[in-house]
Structures are given as structure tokens and as C-alpha cells.
Design an enzyme around this catalytic site. Structure first.
Site, PDB file in Angstrom:
ATOM      1  N   TYR A  56     -33.605 -15.253 -30.267  1.00 36.66           N
ATOM      2  CA  TYR A  56     -32.998 -15.380 -31.590  1.00 36.66           C
ATOM      3  C   TYR A  56     -31.498 -15.572 -31.481  1.00 36.66           C
ATOM      4  O   TYR A  56     -30.895 -15.386 -30.420  1.00 36.66           O
ATOM      5  CB  TYR A  56     -33.306 -14.143 -32.442  1.00 36.66           C
ATOM      6  CG  TYR A  56     -32.477 -12.927 -32.089  1.00 36.66           C
ATOM      7  CD1 TYR A  56     -31.371 -12.576 -32.853  1.00 36.66           C
ATOM      8  CD2 TYR A  56     -32.795 -12.134 -30.982  1.00 36.66           C
ATOM      9  CE1 TYR A  56     -30.599 -11.457 -32.526  1.00 36.66           C
ATOM     10  CE2 TYR A  56     -32.035 -11.033 -30.644  1.00 36.66           C
ATOM     11  CZ  TYR A  56     -30.935 -10.699 -31.422  1.00 36.66           C
ATOM     12  OH  TYR A  56     -30.174  -9.613 -31.094  1.00 36.66           O
TER      13      TYR A  56
ATOM     14  N   LYS B  66     -30.955 -13.475 -25.047  1.00 36.43           N
ATOM     15  CA  LYS B  66     -30.973 -12.890 -26.392  1.00 36.43           C
ATOM     16  C   LYS B  66     -32.417 -12.911 -26.902  1.00 36.43           C
ATOM     17  O   LYS B  66     -32.805 -13.725 -27.757  1.00 36.43           O
ATOM     18  CB  LYS B  66     -30.037 -13.658 -27.330  1.00 36.43           C
ATOM     19  CG  LYS B  66     -29.616 -12.856 -28.565  1.00 36.43           C
ATOM     20  CD  LYS B  66     -28.465 -13.532 -29.276  1.00 36.43           C
ATOM     21  CE  LYS B  66     -28.071 -12.799 -30.552  1.00 36.43           C
ATOM     22  NZ  LYS B  66     -27.420 -11.513 -30.306  1.00 36.43           N
TER      23      LYS B  66
ATOM     24  N   GLU C 196     -22.357  -2.376 -22.297  1.00 36.04           N
ATOM     25  CA  GLU C 196     -21.989  -2.896 -23.611  1.00 36.04           C
ATOM     26  C   GLU C 196     -22.470  -1.902 -24.655  1.00 36.04           C
ATOM     27  O   GLU C 196     -22.697  -0.744 -24.336  1.00 36.04           O
ATOM     28  CB  GLU C 196     -22.586  -4.287 -23.826  1.00 36.04           C
ATOM     29  CG  GLU C 196     -24.106  -4.355 -23.664  1.00 36.04           C
ATOM     30  CD  GLU C 196     -24.670  -5.762 -23.804  1.00 36.04           C
ATOM     31  OE1 GLU C 196     -23.971  -6.650 -24.330  1.00 36.04           O
ATOM     32  OE2 GLU C 196     -25.826  -5.967 -23.396  1.00 36.04           O
TER      33      GLU C 196
ATOM     34  N   LEU D 206     -24.980  -9.146 -22.680  1.00 35.75           N
ATOM     35  CA  LEU D 206     -25.015 -10.443 -23.353  1.00 35.75           C
ATOM     36  C   LEU D 206     -23.581 -10.946 -23.455  1.00 35.75           C
ATOM     37  O   LEU D 206     -22.705 -10.217 -23.930  1.00 35.75           O
ATOM     38  CB  LEU D 206     -25.621 -10.300 -24.752  1.00 35.75           C
ATOM     39  CG  LEU D 206     -25.744 -11.615 -25.527  1.00 35.75           C
ATOM     40  CD1 LEU D 206     -26.851 -12.486 -24.944  1.00 35.75           C
ATOM     41  CD2 LEU D 206     -26.007 -11.348 -27.003  1.00 35.75           C
TER      42      LEU D 206
END
Length: 284
Positions: free
Chosen positions: A32, A146, A178, A202
């Protein structure tokens, strides 16, 4: 009336019927993207679309549309919904077939869906800062993709919410990676520190914009792992995502960051980021 994206068509919201045997529904077998919309304009649309195709390639999923066609469909979806400020979300799954862990035959078409959501910018967070908590990173080892598999991130985000925090700052052992839905950075002694863009994080599109902003304001960037202890010694901490933009963190698990207010470098990054946004009509 609201509208959604269904493969290569813009249809009335609520008219889409996703099969219970869709591989996204059963396996999270898909990817996505989310693009921020300012004044009816998508911000960094091409970068998001490029990453969408890169994620698809990494999981060997074939997107049956060119990048130009997808960009056009997203633009039509935004216009049809008269979206001014908010997000456009889109995802693609490996399609619908009898449940089997093995990839379906290449003849099974992928399923593309999308929708928009109105949402104002979080000015209070930008101005005052937020709280965060440290949470063990239990996600899989391909965070550079993702994917629709977000259970690990959801569990971390819920833990943060229950503690009254905006974000969960994740760590694998002692190393900060993250956040549950954002990238994280520390600033100390005139340098910006952030985890390198590898399989553990990411490489956020907003992250890429922020690194350009840092260069513009002469803030050197150090892309290397930092420990939890390192993080807590930072003078400033920020998190970034499509929604968070450049959000200062002023407290981590009760530890005041710097003076407990957004710092000077954070303000400079916010200003540099703001200057890049398509805030005027037809600014894309």
C-alpha cells in the site's frame, strides 16, 4: 457522495465487494501507499508511486497498470471527491483465489483499491511537540517493503496510545530503528542522526524530503544506528511521516528531551519542509 478506486475505475463508495478469498484479506499479501494532499494537490506523488512499484517488485507482485495510469487514477479520485486537505490511500493485493500459501497462477488478476480521507494538519503537535515511548521492535525483517502486514506496528502503536503517547519508538535489542508509523531522528551538537535506509526501516518519502531539508539548512546527516541511550541524550528528537510531517518529540518515557520544548533545528527543518509543500492552488 464519496467515491473509491476499484482497479481502473472510479466507483461509488460502498459499491466495492472484496471477496473473503482475496489474498490481502487472508494473508496480508499485498502492498500500500498513502499520499498527502494539500489544497487538492498530491505531495511527492511520483516518489510514492515509484516506491509502490518497488515494493511490488520485491514481493513479485505484478501491477497491471503503468505508473502514469495509476497517477491519473489517483488524481481523478481526488478530484471526484473534491478533496482539499487529507490523504489518498491505495493498495494492491495478489488477487482472489482459493486459499493457498503458494502464489496463485499468473492469470489471477491483482486487485487495486483506493479511497480518500479528509484530515487537517496537526498544527498543535507541530508547535508544542508530543510524547513517545520505547517499544521492542517485533516486526519482520523486510520493513523496507510497505506491505499490508502491519500487526507488529499496530501492537506497538496501541501500547503507545495506552501510555498517552503519540508514537512508539521501536528498537531491536538496543538499536533504535524507527516508529510504529513514522521515521525517527535525533539532533545533537549540530548533527542529525537517523537509522540508515536498509531492511530494518521503511525509507519514508517524508524522510527523504527531510534529509534534503537538512542539507539546505546546513545540518549534517549521520545515517547510522543509534542506541536507546544515545537517543535519550539527544538535544532534539523528531518523527516524520505523511501525517506527522516534522513533529517534535519532547518526552520519551518521562525523560525530557532537551529543554522539553521543540528546539531550534526542529523549527528550521519545519520551515524548510513547509516551503516545499504545494499550499497554493494547482501547485503540484
Amino acid at each position: 457522495m464519496a467515491y473509491s478506486l476499484w482497479n481502473d475505475q472510479i466507483v461509488e463508495e460502498g459499491s466495492i465487494a472484496v471477496s473473503p478469498e482475496d489474498r490481502g484479506y487472508q494473508f496480508g499479501d499485498g502492498i500500500y501507499e498513502v499520499i498527502k494532499v494539500y489544497n487538492g494537490n498530491m505531495f511527492t506523488a511520483q516518489e510514492h508511486i515509484d516506491r509502490f512499484y518497488a515494493s511490488a517488485e520485491k514481493i513479485r507482485l505484478v501491477i497491471p497498470y503503468t505508473k502514469d495510469v495509476l497517477h491519473k487514477l489517483l488524481h481523478e479520485l481526488i478530484e471526484k471527491n473534491n478533496l482539499e486537505t487529507g490523504h489518498v490511500y491505495f493498495q494492491i493485493t495478489r488477487g482472489t483465489t482459493s486459499r493457498n500459501h503458494i502464489f496463485p497462477d499468473a492469470s489471477v488478476p491483482a486487485v487495486l483499491t483506493g479511497n480518500v480521507k479528509t484530515g487537517e494538519r496537526s498544527y498543535e503537535n507541530f508547535e508544542k511537540g508530543v510524547k513517545a515511548t520505547l517499544v521492542e521492535d517485533i516486526r519482520w525483517l523486510r520493513c523496507d517493503i510497505k506491505s499490508l502486514n502491519l500487526l507488529g506496528a499496530i501492537m506497538a502503536k496501541q501500547e503507545a496510545s495506552e501510555k498517552g503517547c503519540y508514537e512508539a519508538i521501536l528498537h531491536r535489542g538496543d538499536i533504535v530503528t524507527e516508529c510504529s508509523s513514522a521515521n525517527v531522528y535525533g539532533i545533537k551538537d549540530g548533527k542529525l542522526y537517523t537509522h540508515p535506509a536498509n531492511n530494518f526501516i521503511l525509507n519514508g518519502i517524508t524522510r527523504q524530503v527531510i534529509l534534503k531539508c537538512a542539507e539546505e539548512i546546513n545540518l549534517p546527516v549521520i545515517e547510522e544506528p543509534m542506541t536507546k541511550a544515545d537517543l535519550l541524550t539527544m538535544s532534539e528528537i523528531i518523527v516524520s511521516s505523511v501525517s506527522s510531517e516534522v513533529t517534535p518529540v519532547i518526552d520519551v518515557d518521562g525523560n525530557k528531551i532537551g529543554a522539553g520544548v521543540p528546539g531550534e533545528w526542529t523549527r528550521k527543518l519545519q520551515q524548510a519542509f513547509e516551503a516545499k509543500l504545494p499550499l497554493s492552488i494547482n501547485a503540484e
